[in-house]
Design a protein around this motif. Structure first.
Motif, PDB file in Angstrom:
ATOM      1  N   LEU A  57      -5.048   4.259  -7.459  1.00  0.00           N
ATOM      2  CA  LEU A  57      -4.582   3.226  -6.524  1.00  0.00           C
ATOM      3  C   LEU A  57      -5.324   1.921  -6.779  1.00  0.00           C
ATOM      4  O   LEU A  57      -4.736   0.842  -6.745  1.00  0.00           O
ATOM      5  CB  LEU A  57      -4.789   3.689  -5.078  1.00  0.00           C
ATOM      6  CG  LEU A  57      -4.260   2.739  -4.015  1.00  0.00           C
ATOM      7  CD1 LEU A  57      -2.772   2.566  -4.129  1.00  0.00           C
ATOM      8  CD2 LEU A  57      -4.614   3.215  -2.624  1.00  0.00           C
ATOM      9  N   GLY A  58      -6.629   2.031  -7.080  1.00  0.00           N
ATOM     10  CA  GLY A  58      -7.408   0.834  -7.377  1.00  0.00           C
ATOM     11  C   GLY A  58      -6.831   0.069  -8.551  1.00  0.00           C
ATOM     12  O   GLY A  58      -6.752  -1.155  -8.524  1.00  0.00           O
ATOM     13  N   LEU A 108      -3.913  -1.883  -7.325  1.00  0.00           N
ATOM     14  CA  LEU A 108      -4.283  -2.989  -6.441  1.00  0.00           C
ATOM     15  C   LEU A 108      -4.945  -4.119  -7.224  1.00  0.00           C
ATOM     16  O   LEU A 108      -4.721  -5.291  -6.948  1.00  0.00           O
ATOM     17  CB  LEU A 108      -5.203  -2.489  -5.323  1.00  0.00           C
ATOM     18  CG  LEU A 108      -4.534  -1.543  -4.336  1.00  0.00           C
ATOM     19  CD1 LEU A 108      -5.527  -1.036  -3.314  1.00  0.00           C
ATOM     20  CD2 LEU A 108      -3.392  -2.234  -3.621  1.00  0.00           C
ATOM     21  N   ALA A 123      -3.509  12.303  -7.646  1.00  0.00           N
ATOM     22  CA  ALA A 123      -2.795  11.440  -6.696  1.00  0.00           C
ATOM     23  C   ALA A 123      -3.736  10.792  -5.697  1.00  0.00           C
ATOM     24  O   ALA A 123      -3.498   9.677  -5.254  1.00  0.00           O
ATOM     25  CB  ALA A 123      -1.717  12.243  -5.979  1.00  0.00           C
ATOM     26  N   VAL A 124      -4.810  11.495  -5.309  1.00  0.00           N
ATOM     27  CA  VAL A 124      -5.717  10.902  -4.336  1.00  0.00           C
ATOM     28  C   VAL A 124      -7.015  10.420  -4.991  1.00  0.00           C
ATOM     29  O   VAL A 124      -8.039  10.304  -4.337  1.00  0.00           O
ATOM     30  CB  VAL A 124      -6.047  11.869  -3.183  1.00  0.00           C
ATOM     31  CG1 VAL A 124      -4.865  11.969  -2.256  1.00  0.00           C
ATOM     32  CG2 VAL A 124      -6.435  13.220  -3.700  1.00  0.00           C
ATOM     33  N   ASN A 125      -6.959  10.104  -6.290  1.00  0.00           N
ATOM     34  CA  ASN A 125      -8.130   9.537  -6.953  1.00  0.00           C
ATOM     35  C   ASN A 125      -8.095   8.021  -6.758  1.00  0.00           C
ATOM     36  O   ASN A 125      -7.109   7.375  -7.090  1.00  0.00           O
ATOM     37  CB  ASN A 125      -8.061   9.892  -8.438  1.00  0.00           C
ATOM     38  CG  ASN A 125      -9.277   9.463  -9.190  1.00  0.00           C
ATOM     39  OD1 ASN A 125      -9.902   8.464  -8.853  1.00  0.00           O
ATOM     40  ND2 ASN A 125      -9.629  10.210 -10.207  1.00  0.00           N
ATOM     41  N   CYS A 126      -9.187   7.463  -6.219  1.00  0.00           N
ATOM     42  CA  CYS A 126      -9.122   6.031  -5.885  1.00  0.00           C
ATOM     43  C   CYS A 126      -8.952   5.169  -7.121  1.00  0.00           C
ATOM     44  O   CYS A 126      -8.470   4.044  -7.028  1.00  0.00           O
ATOM     45  CB  CYS A 126     -10.334   5.558  -5.123  1.00  0.00           C
ATOM     46  SG  CYS A 126     -11.561   6.778  -4.762  1.00  0.00           S
ATOM     47  N   PHE A 166       0.840  -1.210   0.000  1.00  0.00           N
ATOM     48  CA  PHE A 166       0.000   0.000   0.000  1.00  0.00           C
ATOM     49  C   PHE A 166       0.869   1.252   0.000  1.00  0.00           C
ATOM     50  O   PHE A 166       0.693   2.162  -0.813  1.00  0.00           O
ATOM     51  CB  PHE A 166      -0.907   0.051   1.230  1.00  0.00           C
ATOM     52  CG  PHE A 166      -1.953  -1.012   1.263  1.00  0.00           C
ATOM     53  CD1 PHE A 166      -2.311  -1.681   0.095  1.00  0.00           C
ATOM     54  CD2 PHE A 166      -2.578  -1.352   2.441  1.00  0.00           C
ATOM     55  CE1 PHE A 166      -3.270  -2.663   0.119  1.00  0.00           C
ATOM     56  CE2 PHE A 166      -3.543  -2.336   2.468  1.00  0.00           C
ATOM     57  CZ  PHE A 166      -3.890  -2.992   1.319  1.00  0.00           C
ATOM     58  N   ILE A 211       1.320   3.961  -3.097  1.00  0.00           N
ATOM     59  CA  ILE A 211       0.858   5.347  -2.992  1.00  0.00           C
ATOM     60  C   ILE A 211       2.030   6.300  -3.189  1.00  0.00           C
ATOM     61  O   ILE A 211       1.882   7.365  -3.803  1.00  0.00           O
ATOM     62  CB  ILE A 211       0.083   5.599  -1.670  1.00  0.00           C
ATOM     63  CG1 ILE A 211      -0.761   6.858  -1.765  1.00  0.00           C
ATOM     64  CG2 ILE A 211       0.982   5.729  -0.473  1.00  0.00           C
ATOM     65  CD1 ILE A 211      -2.007   6.699  -2.551  1.00  0.00           C
TER      66      ILE A 211
END
Lengths: 205, 214
Positions: free
Chosen positions: A129-130, A133, A123-126, A86, A90
């Protein structure tokens, strides 16, 4: 090659980031008021997803996976750093966004000014990161597949946000019940668009 | 710590706990944290686990950021916040994997996605950076509870109508099925989560006219 096209098409239509997994909903709801800005944000998301998923794939393969450090020295063969993924992902995303921002500013200043504030916010758009993952969970075989998945997810997100923005521009002229105006009707329309996208599910790739 | 003596549960602090449940609900009013809220609500059990995880992460990172607020230069605060959140999420993820493995598998990537859940970033930026640890803790609990309530309402209807069960137990009697009642398979599919949240927003705003958008 055929396999790559399959992954690309599948991640656009069947595993669409918005309609199947609701990723990146926050910016999807906040920025979808006009077609112009949502096109800009959509392109930025394609960019960043296309960069970060392959980079995170390499990171996963050569650093984080169980026994991935074996190429450094045989003594490290049983080190499992998966629990760090994680924080590593990020960090990669935050720095890639910064890098993409600088590259775009240097080589495509027109695009840079039109994207404006949205680039750093990615940068903080899910969805980003999704994407990484899901890449980790689905265990793609090589970096080309991971890239196809990243680009496809970006294009799917782009289609979704431009579509809803176009509908929201038109719906301003309709007589929506007052309590449903704004957020409520956007949710319900997204649901209906999701049902429409489900018709792609039957396609065997 | 503070020179003024304020009781732990003063009216002001209680308000921090209560408001997010209704008039400033993170999902239906502030529009934060929608991403994960919808995907996990097919069944009641993962939704409850998700709500608790978000509560732990939000309360803990609110307290940590609030403690650090005077030491962190504003320019690098975002990355500091991300590191704090990511650390908390890793802890929660490892605990879930150890003690509730099947639920953790069901939640799949959505535990990791708590990191980019806008509720957490939003509350850190809007509240924890400017307040002392105890109010920040309460604010975290309140907002996570507001998030959890919506999650549980959506999951309740989706599981009841979609599978005829609650928490895995059958609640719709067999006689109904014999008489021709069928589970609504539509409710299990992702788009219906959006429609259910849309309807919750509709009901809430119809009751409270001040929330209506123009």
């Amino acid at each position: 090659m055929e396999n790559l096209v399959n992954i690309f098409v599948k991640s656009i239509f069947i595993d669409n980031m918005i309609f199947a997994y609701f990723l990146g909903m926050c910016s999807y709801l906040a920025v979808s008021k006009t077609v112009k800005t949502s096109t800009g944000l959509g392109i930025a998301v394609i960019f960043v997803l296309g960069f970060t998923v392959p980079v995170d794939y390499l990171l996963e393969k050569f650093v984080l996976k169980d026994g991935a450090l074996a190429w450094l020295s045989p003594a490290l063969a049983d080190v499992d750093l998966t629990f760090l993924s994680f924080i590593m992902f990020i960090a990669v995303i935050a720095s890639m966004v910064q890098l993409v921002e600088m590259v775009v500013e240097k080589f495509a200043p027109a695009l840079y000014t039109s994207l404006g504030i949205f680039l750093p916010l990615i940068a903080v758009n899910c969805a980003i990161l999704g994407g990484s993952l899901f890449m980790q969970e689905r265990e793609y075989a090589n970096i080309a597949e991971a890239t196809a998945f990243g680009l496809g997810s970006g294009v799917g997100w782009f289609l979704a946000i431009v579509g809803i923005a176009a509908i929201r521009e038109k719906i301003k002229y309709s007589n929506v019940p007052a309590p449903l105006r704004g957020l409520g009707i956007t949710f319900i329309i997204t649901g209906l668009m999701g049902i429409a996208f489900m018709s792609f599910m039957g396609i065997k790739l | 710590m503070s020179s003024e003596k304020e009781p732990l549960f003063s009216a002001k602090n209680l308000k921090l706990l209560k408001e997010p449940l209704g008039s400033s609900n993170p999902i239906t009013v502030q529009v934060l944290g929608i991403c994960s809220a919808l995907a996990v609500t097919v069944k009641l059990k993962p939704s409850i686990v998700m709500a608790i995880s978000v509560m732990v992460v939000l309360a803990a990172s609110n307290v940590v950021v609030s403690l650090l607020r005077k030491m962190v230069p504003p320019r690098i605060r975002i990355i500091v916040q991300l590191v704090v959140i990511a650390t908390m999420v890793i802890l929660v993820d490892q605990v879930l994997k150890a003690y509730a493995y099947d639920v953790s598998k069901q939640l799949s990537v959505f535990v990791g996605l708590i990191i980019t859940n806008c509720i957490i970033m939003g509350r850190l930026e809007a509240f924890a950076l400017g307040n002392r640890p105890w109010p920040s803790f309460l604010d975290g609990l309140g907002n996570a509870a507001g998030y959890g309530v919506i999650l549980i309402i959506v999951a309740f209807f989706r599981e009841l109508l979609g599978s005829g069960t609650l928490l895995g137990y059958k609640v719709i009697p067999q006689a109904f099925y014999d008489a021709g009642y069928m589970n609504n398979g539509m409710m299990i599919l992702p788009p219906m989560a959006l429609v259910v949240v849309g309807i919750i927003i509709w009901i809430q705003r119809a009751r409270r006219k001040d929330l209506i958008e123009n």
